[in-house]
Structures are given as C-alpha cells and as structure tokens.
Write a protein that holds these residues in place. Sequence first.
Motif, mmCIF file in Angstrom:
data_model
loop_
_atom_site.group_PDB
_atom_site.id
_atom_site.type_symbol
_atom_site.label_atom_id
_atom_site.label_comp_id
_atom_site.label_asym_id
_atom_site.label_seq_id
_atom_site.Cartn_x
_atom_site.Cartn_y
_atom_site.Cartn_z
ATOM 1 N N LEU A 174 34.082 43.426 26.776
ATOM 2 C CA LEU A 174 34.663 43.473 26.443
ATOM 3 C C LEU A 174 35.973 43.531 27.587
ATOM 4 N N VAL A 175 36.428 44.917 28.366
ATOM 5 C CA VAL A 175 37.078 44.954 29.481
ATOM 6 C C VAL A 175 36.926 43.498 29.766
ATOM 7 N N GLN A 176 36.362 43.873 30.304
ATOM 8 C CA GLN A 176 36.404 42.360 31.555
ATOM 9 C C GLN A 176 37.006 41.025 30.833
ATOM 10 N N LEU A 177 36.878 40.802 29.768
ATOM 11 C CA LEU A 177 37.963 40.252 28.559
ATOM 12 C C LEU A 177 39.427 40.178 28.369
ATOM 13 N N ILE A 178 39.177 42.104 28.690
ATOM 14 C CA ILE A 178 41.260 42.480 27.922
ATOM 15 C C ILE A 178 42.046 42.649 29.255
ATOM 16 N N THR A 179 41.159 42.797 30.146
ATOM 17 C CA THR A 179 41.574 42.431 31.794
ATOM 18 C C THR A 179 42.208 41.311 32.089
ATOM 19 N N GLY A 180 41.381 40.398 31.889
ATOM 20 C CA GLY A 180 41.568 38.978 32.629
ATOM 21 C C GLY A 180 42.563 38.343 31.984
ATOM 22 N N GLY A 181 42.491 39.235 30.106
ATOM 23 C CA GLY A 181 43.577 38.506 30.018
ATOM 24 C C GLY A 181 45.282 38.709 29.856
ATOM 25 N N LEU A 182 45.389 40.059 30.388
ATOM 26 C CA LEU A 182 46.508 40.178 31.033
ATOM 27 C C LEU A 182 46.632 39.982 32.409
ATOM 28 N N LEU A 183 45.403 39.600 32.655
ATOM 29 C CA LEU A 183 46.259 38.797 34.012
ATOM 30 C C LEU A 183 46.756 38.039 34.177
ATOM 31 N N PRO A 206 21.499 46.214 35.302
ATOM 32 C CA PRO A 206 22.315 46.280 37.072
ATOM 33 C C PRO A 206 22.604 44.635 37.355
ATOM 34 N N LEU A 207 22.024 43.613 37.800
ATOM 35 C CA LEU A 207 21.479 42.721 38.595
ATOM 36 C C LEU A 207 22.760 42.136 37.695
ATOM 37 N N TRP A 208 22.238 41.543 36.737
ATOM 38 C CA TRP A 208 23.703 41.074 36.261
ATOM 39 C C TRP A 208 25.012 41.407 36.146
ATOM 40 N N TRP A 209 25.277 42.494 36.095
ATOM 41 C CA TRP A 209 26.635 42.993 36.814
ATOM 42 C C TRP A 209 26.939 42.918 38.134
ATOM 43 N N LEU A 210 26.205 43.130 38.587
ATOM 44 C CA LEU A 210 25.758 42.989 40.388
ATOM 45 C C LEU A 210 26.385 41.123 40.757
ATOM 46 N N LEU A 211 26.141 40.241 39.608
ATOM 47 C CA LEU A 211 26.685 38.736 39.327
ATOM 48 C C LEU A 211 28.039 38.539 39.169
ATOM 49 N N SER A 212 28.244 39.103 37.956
ATOM 50 C CA SER A 212 29.831 39.416 37.968
ATOM 51 C C SER A 212 30.985 39.664 39.117
ATOM 52 N N THR A 213 30.365 41.252 39.631
ATOM 53 C CA THR A 213 31.697 41.760 40.397
ATOM 54 C C THR A 213 31.088 41.159 42.086
ATOM 55 N N VAL A 258 39.650 44.649 37.971
ATOM 56 C CA VAL A 258 39.069 43.234 37.839
ATOM 57 C C VAL A 258 37.718 43.498 38.207
ATOM 58 N N VAL A 259 37.956 43.873 39.602
ATOM 59 C CA VAL A 259 36.897 43.943 40.252
ATOM 60 C C VAL A 259 35.943 45.419 40.702
ATOM 61 N N ILE A 260 36.309 46.563 40.160
ATOM 62 C CA ILE A 260 35.800 47.897 39.933
ATOM 63 C C ILE A 260 35.117 47.964 39.088
ATOM 64 N N VAL A 261 35.001 47.462 38.152
ATOM 65 C CA VAL A 261 34.357 47.243 36.362
ATOM 66 C C VAL A 261 33.038 47.663 36.451
ATOM 67 N N PRO A 262 32.856 46.190 37.094
ATOM 68 C CA PRO A 262 31.483 45.364 36.471
ATOM 69 C C PRO A 262 30.779 46.366 37.686
ATOM 70 N N LEU A 263 31.368 46.175 38.945
ATOM 71 C CA LEU A 263 30.401 47.905 39.927
ATOM 72 C C LEU A 263 30.041 48.675 39.043
ATOM 73 N N LEU A 264 31.144 49.118 38.583
ATOM 74 C CA LEU A 264 30.463 50.534 37.985
ATOM 75 C C LEU A 264 29.391 50.052 36.713
ATOM 76 N N ALA A 265 29.298 49.383 35.918
ATOM 77 C CA ALA A 265 28.974 48.851 34.981
ATOM 78 C C ALA A 265 27.399 49.018 35.507
#
Lengths: 314, 102, 485, 96
Positions: free
Chosen positions: C35-44, C108-115, C8-15
């Motif tokens: 999409l990956v974040q949505l699936i991971t959130g659902g699994l969580l 890049p800034l968008w995914w840093l905000l998500s991270t 959940v935390v590292i995927v947006p940073l890598l993105a």
Amino acid sequence: MMIWSVIDILICALVVALAMAALYAPALRQRVMFFIAFGLVVAITWARLHAPDLALAEAIIGAGLTGAMLLMSLDHTSDMPREPASYGLRIGSAAMGGVLILGLMMIVSSLYPIHDGAPTLAVSQRQVESGVSHPVTAVLLNFRAWDTLLELAVLLSAALGILNLGPARRSCGHAASLTDGLARVLVPLLILSAGYLLWKGAFAPGGAFQAGAVLASAAVVIHLTGWEKLPRVGLRSLRLLLLVGPTLFVAVGLLPLLNGQAFLQYPVELAGLLILLIESAAMVSIAGMLTLVYLGGHPHANWPIELVNPKEPM
Amino acid sequence: MGSSPLLYAVTGALIFGIGLLASLRDEALLARIIAINISGVGVFLMLVSFAYRGFELAPDPIPHALVLTGIVVAVAASGLALALEKRLAELPKSKTHKEDSP
Amino acid sequence: MSTILIVVVIVPLLASLTCLMLPRLSDRLSLGTGLVQLITGGLLIQSLASGISHFHELGGWSPGLGIALRADALAGALVLLCAIVSLAATVYARRYFTCVETRYRFWPLWWLLSTAIYALLLSADLFNLYVTLELLGLSAAALCTIGAAKTEALRSALRYLMLGLVGSLLFLAGVSMVYAEYGTLSLMALAGQIAQTPATLVALLLLSSGLLVKCALVPLHFWLPAAHGSAPAPVSAVLSALVVKVAFYLLLRLWFELFSPVMTSLFATLIGGLGAIAVIWGSLRALTAARLKLLAAYSTLSQMGYLFVFIPVLAALPDEETRQLGFGALVLFALSHGIAKAALFLGIGVIQLQVGHDRIDQLAGSAQRFPIAFFAIGLAGVALVGLPPSGAFLAKWSLISNSLLTGQWWWMVVTLTGTLLAAAYFIRVLGAGFVTLGPEAPVKGVGVSLQAPALVLACLATFGLGLGAASLWDVLAMGSAGGQL
Amino acid sequence: MNSLSELLSVAIVLLAVLVFVAGTVALIRLPDVLSRLHAISKIDNLGFGLLVLGLILIQPAWIDGVKLFGIWILVLVSSAATGQLIARHAVREEPR
C-alpha cells in the motif's frame, strides 16, 4: 625499464594460457584446478597494476572461495558428455568469435591514452571529507556507498535463494588429527587477520569485503575438518547474522535525512567512525553470506523459523 | 612505459571474448560457470588497466571500487548457480508428480 | 533534494529486511508495504504531472562524483505500474502460498526484487544500473524456485540465471568502455558528451545486446517461455509484467537519451524487424501452446515485440509534437500490457491452484467453477489483444497511424496480423473454458480474495487505462518524458 | 650501486629459481604419486625458503622480513598437511 615490459608480457601470456586451459581442458577436475591457478595469477596481475585491494579480494574470493565451491560441487557433477558439435559449426563459431574478439581488442586499444575524468579529480580533491584516507575505501563506502549497499543486497538475495533450496553440503571431514591440527593453527590466524584487514581498511588496502571473505574461509576450513563440537548457529542468530550488515548500513544512511540532508550523507566529522561501524557490521554479514554461498544450502531443516505447527494460524 | 596498461587492456578484452564464447557452449554447468567467471575477470582486467596511471602516479580509485563490487557479485551469482545445480542433482530423476502448488 | 525517491527505493529494502527478521509479521507487513508503495507512486506521478522533476544526490556528492537518483515522467509512469502490479501480486501471493513456511521464505526475496526494480528505474548512474540488473536477475531466479519447485522449474531458473549473467557481463563491458572514453558514469553528464566514435558504437552494441538478452528479443528469447511458464503464478506475473519491461525501459533510456547521436535509422529498422519477427513467431507459438502459462509466456514474447516495432516508427517521426504523442502511445502500450499480463497470470494461477494443472484442453468447466478468475482472464485478453475499450487499442491505433504517416506501411501489416493471432489464441482459451460440465460436476468455489487481484488488474487494464489515457499523455508531455524525445 | 646484500639476494633468488625448475621437471618426469609428492614438498620448503631468504635481505623495514618469514612458515605447515593427506590417499588407492 625494459625488464618491466618483459614481465608484463609474461604475466599476460600466463593469464591467457591458464584461461584457455581452464576453458578447454578435457576433464572437469582439470578445469577447476586450472581455474584456481588462473585466479592466483590474476591476483598477481592486480598487484602489478597497483590494485592491492583487488589482489586481496581476487586471491581470497576469486581463487579461494570460488575454487573451493567448484571443488566441492565436482562430486555431484557427471563428467561432460563427449559429443562435440559438428566440425563445421565449431570452426564457424570459432572464426566468427575470433573476428569479434579481434575487433574488440582493436577498439579497446584505440581508447588509449586514458585521461582522468571529472569524478577522478573530484575524488582526490574531496578525499579529506570522506573520513578515510584510503581512496578505494572512500569511493566504496562514501562516494558510491549506494553501490555497496545494493551489493550487500545482491549477496543477501543469493544467500536467501540458496537457503530456500535444500540442505547444506555434509561436511566430508574425516576428523583426522592432522587436519584438526592444521585447523587449530589456521582458524585463529584467519580470524586475527580478518580483524586486521578490517581495521586497516581505513588507511590502507583492506576493508569489509576482504575481511568478511577471510572469515568465510575460516568457516570453510572448519567445515572441511568436520568439527561437530562447535555450537550450532541457531535460526534466530543465523537470521540476525545475515541482517546486521545491510540493516545498519540503511539505518546510518537514513539518519542524515532527519536533518534535511541527503541519504547516506555522513556528517563529515563522524564519517570515519560511521564507516568503521558500517564496515564491521558488513564484515559479519558478508562472512555469514559467503559461508552460506559455499555451503550451498540451509544448515537448519525448517529455515527460516521454527514453527510450532506448520499450519500456524495467521 | 605507457604501453603496459594497453597490453593488459587488450588481454582483458581477449579473455572477455574467449570466456563469453565458451560460456555459450552447451556443456556441464561447472564449465559454464568457470567460463562466466573468466569472462568477468576479463572485463575487470579492462577496467583496472583503464585506471592505471604509470609507476609514479596513484591509479584512479573508481574502477578499483567497481571491480571489487564486481568480484563479490560474481561469487554470489556463481554460488547460487552451483547450489541450484546441487539441488537439481539431488532431486529424484523421475519427474515429481506433485503439481507446483506448494 | 526530493526525499520521495528515497522512500520509493528504501521502503521495499527495509520491508525485505524486516520480513526476514520477524517472519510472523511478514504477511501483514507485506500488505502495508504494498500500500505504501502504491501511495508513494501516486504522489510521485502527481508531482511529476505538475512539472516538478525529482532529483536526489546520494551522499550529498555532486552527480559526477557520487550516484544520483532521478525521476522523470517515463520513470514515474513505470514506478506506478510496478506499484500497482506488485500490490496485486502481494495480495494474491498471500493466498496462493498456503504453506506458511513457504510464505516466510517468499517475502524477503519478493521485496528484494521490488527494491531492484525501483532502484533500476530511478538510478542515473551507469555502473549502478549494472548492480541493480544483477540484483534483479539473482532475486528473480531465486524466486522461481520458491515452493515445491519441480526439476523443470529449477532447470529453467538455472538457465534464466546463467543467461542473465551473460547479459550482465555484456552490459558491464559496455559500461567499462564508456567509462574509459568519457571518464564519467553519470547519465546526465554523459548525455551531453556522447559523440560518434567507433568505440562509442561498440559500447552501445555491448550495452544493447546485454539488455536485449534480458528482455528476450527474438534471437535471444529461448529462456523466457520456460522460466515464466514454470515459476509460481505471482512470480511469473511480476517477471512478465515488470522485469522484462524494466530492461526495455533501460534500452529506451540508452537509445533515445544517452546514445541518440549514435542511433542510426538502420539500427532502428533492424530492431523493428526483430520486433516484428517476435510478434508473429510469439503469437504462433502461443496458438499451439499446450499449457496456459506457456501461452501467456509466448504472448509476452509477442507483446514485447510490439514495443520494439514502435522504435523505428518513433525514430522516423519528423516533428517533435507527434514524436511526443508517439512516445506516449509506447508508454501506454507498455503499461497496459504490464497490467493485463499480470492479471492473466494471476487468473491462470487460480485455476492451476485448484485444478492442479493448466492444460488448455482440459479446462472444461473452469468458467463455472471460477467465474471471477475466468472473467478476469477474458478481460485481460481484451486488453492484450487491443480491443476498443482498452489502452492498448489507442496505442496500436497511434502506432498504425504513425507508421502510415512515416510511410513505413509494413509495421501496420505486422501489427494487424499480430492482433489477429492474439485474438485467435485468446478465443481458443475462452472456448476451452466455457465448455460446461455435466450438472453433477463438483462446483468447489475459490476464495474471493484469491480471484479479486486478477479482476481488479484486468479492469484497470481495459477501462482504467483506456479511459484515462489522455491524462497519461499530458503527464508525459509535461514531464518531458525521455528527455530529448 | 648494488651493495653486498643485493648481490647476495640476487644469487639466492637465482638458486631458488633453480630449485623450482628442478622440482617442476621432477614433478613431470617421476612415475608415481609418492615420488611426485616428494618433488612438490621440496619446492615448498627449500625453493620457497630460499626465495623468502633472498627477499628478506633486500627488505628496507625489518618487519617486512618477519612477515615474509611468517608466510614461509605457513606455507610449510599447509604443504606438510596436504602432502600427508595426498600420501595417505595415494597409499590407500595403491593396493586396488
């Protein structure tokens, strides 16, 4: 031992006096000067409180880089409009603020004596597993490595925010032979001491942040002397420069996950080497980011990438 | 001898308060950035004096790592604010009519 | 040692890092990451619903020494909210920023905000929360200046950044005092030790005031309308839906889990009072707002006020069972406001992009030209006002019944007046929009994929949360949300 | 208990403090930029030099002495350069 409390009182009085001067001096230019002096005296305070890492960082980053940035942005800041708020409002807010500060000071003094918490004892016990002998570097890059990684992300977000804003400061360097000479002496020395600080970080005060900041100050000296002859940093290498620190950190952090361990759990025997690897990559990125933070803009017009045609089909 | 860290902690609280009050005043951005940096140093001074264990014992390394992180974060934030202000000064004073769609 | 938290935390940073390194791939990469974040959130959420609590000690060090990531039902629900809203905003942003170069600078800034958002939701360490708050403030301020930012956008971003710094400083002062007194920064270790001492009370005040600046409660709110009003649409959607809510999540964590012994009912009533002022004052300013985005920003102020009105009601609830339900209602309200407000901002962005302005009095014919976007705005309005099919209705209903149960009838009065005012300013928007232009008006349509995210979010807010509310309650009950709540 | 070198270093450091005080007083009282500049450069090379000499005497390891000496050289280089720049700026300002 009386002499030490005299010195302590002197240092604290000097720190508070410089803080007041930096906040309430009439002209902006004076405030910046007082702020730089304040930064240096605070560096002495860190040294007195047995925090040499912080003394280094405060002198380089707190007084040096921040001071240089403030000085450079003095020219496009108009001096303050002189219409002080109504007399009553100022007295009221000062009184109310004073009461709050006094309360805070009493509460802070009621916290003493401070005794070591569980984490502090754990750090000293498990120091040997951290791969470095200097406790602060062990906490920064092993025990609380997640903080440091996020801190690199903070620096990256500031650098990216700045790169998207506008062109960098023009180098106001009047390439007089004098400043050339000074730079020719200082820059190699700064680069040398950055490497020394980086290497020393494992067993004595030093490390990636101080080394990166020293490299950034070398870049500041170069910018001030206006050397145009230096090779221009290409767009791709600029992006690589910003990326190498955080990317390597995340990569090294993810490796242990492959064999079932936790994120950022370095294998104990490799810990020292991995930390040195992370620190050298982080030094390079920190130097790049801090230089961009000082320049206040992007060095290339079409950051982040040279587009063949702006409406490049996706 | 145990009194000296208390003196630094109280100075730190004083500087934190003064800096915070000054940063809320309506002044040039540069002055407010200086105020915020000074207030940050105040908090760091409190943290480091909480870590001080006297002459002979080694100090507690955790607050030192926290303050190092704090110093770097402070310079990043100040740099972004100064760059924003530089950009504001460069933009033509008249309101740009080009609407916000890029 | 659950690795899902790391994903959940590292995927947006890598993105973010990859989008910076390979800008040409960043558009497709961002969709994939969303999409990956949505699936991971659902699994969580799914694993939390089945009672597993997630815990990850970073670096393998015991929580006291190192930093731990932790997810309970409350954090899981908000992670899912963030995943949904940021996916919709990502799809939207891809079409909103027509200039390729702006998009390359945006991702890049968008995914840093998500991270920052995910790291803050999952962190279980007090100083780590300070670093994530700083990352949140810096990347949000940087994002406000993306695209051809006008002086007004730059000035409000600067004010937002400066106030964010003041807030973080107050928070850091609180952290240093807690560390001095208890010697540890880990939330789990602190939860047991916090005692009723003057120093702890001052630390609580410092931590709370720092966070109250960030979620713009009434006396400290003046930066929000300008910042959210002038930022690009996808940014202001995330600012209003997530950034403000995440600061509130932290307040909940501190008040109800860490400092619960120190939380007096007087403090809770004071907070409720400030919330009530925010509800009324925000709605009134929204009624008179000239621009759609300002209206949406003031509506955020008033809806956040509701969340603070929940606090005294929850604190006064006698037994554990109704408290659990009341807490579920609070989370439901936060989720439905987040999704509906994001839909509203994305819908407004469509109009602003095409028409060039978002002044309410000149909205004539926009229902004709952008039927999907305007329908989404209407639907979002239903969820924001709290009309029956939406989750907000259930949450307000539970708030009103609980406030009567605890004898604090005045919170009911505040809620009702707030709802009426909200209905008023939405009808004003819909009225202006449905005025039809003459037949010769140029009906220049807009791509569906620009309007679709707003519609999907609006439907989710009204029907999804409304009908699916029951499952949310038992997830929260199972995951013992909010610890001692 | 304090040997000859400690006594000597205390004396030299006191001398350095004297130079600092004199330089500061001069800085405040002297009328124009150039003479003030003169005072500051005195502080740098003489005052700081004496201070460094005093400290070198009581350094346990000789390497620290070399480092201190290096610091003094650096201070000299930078103060000479800045002094020159300030002076050139001041002279250019003067005629106006």
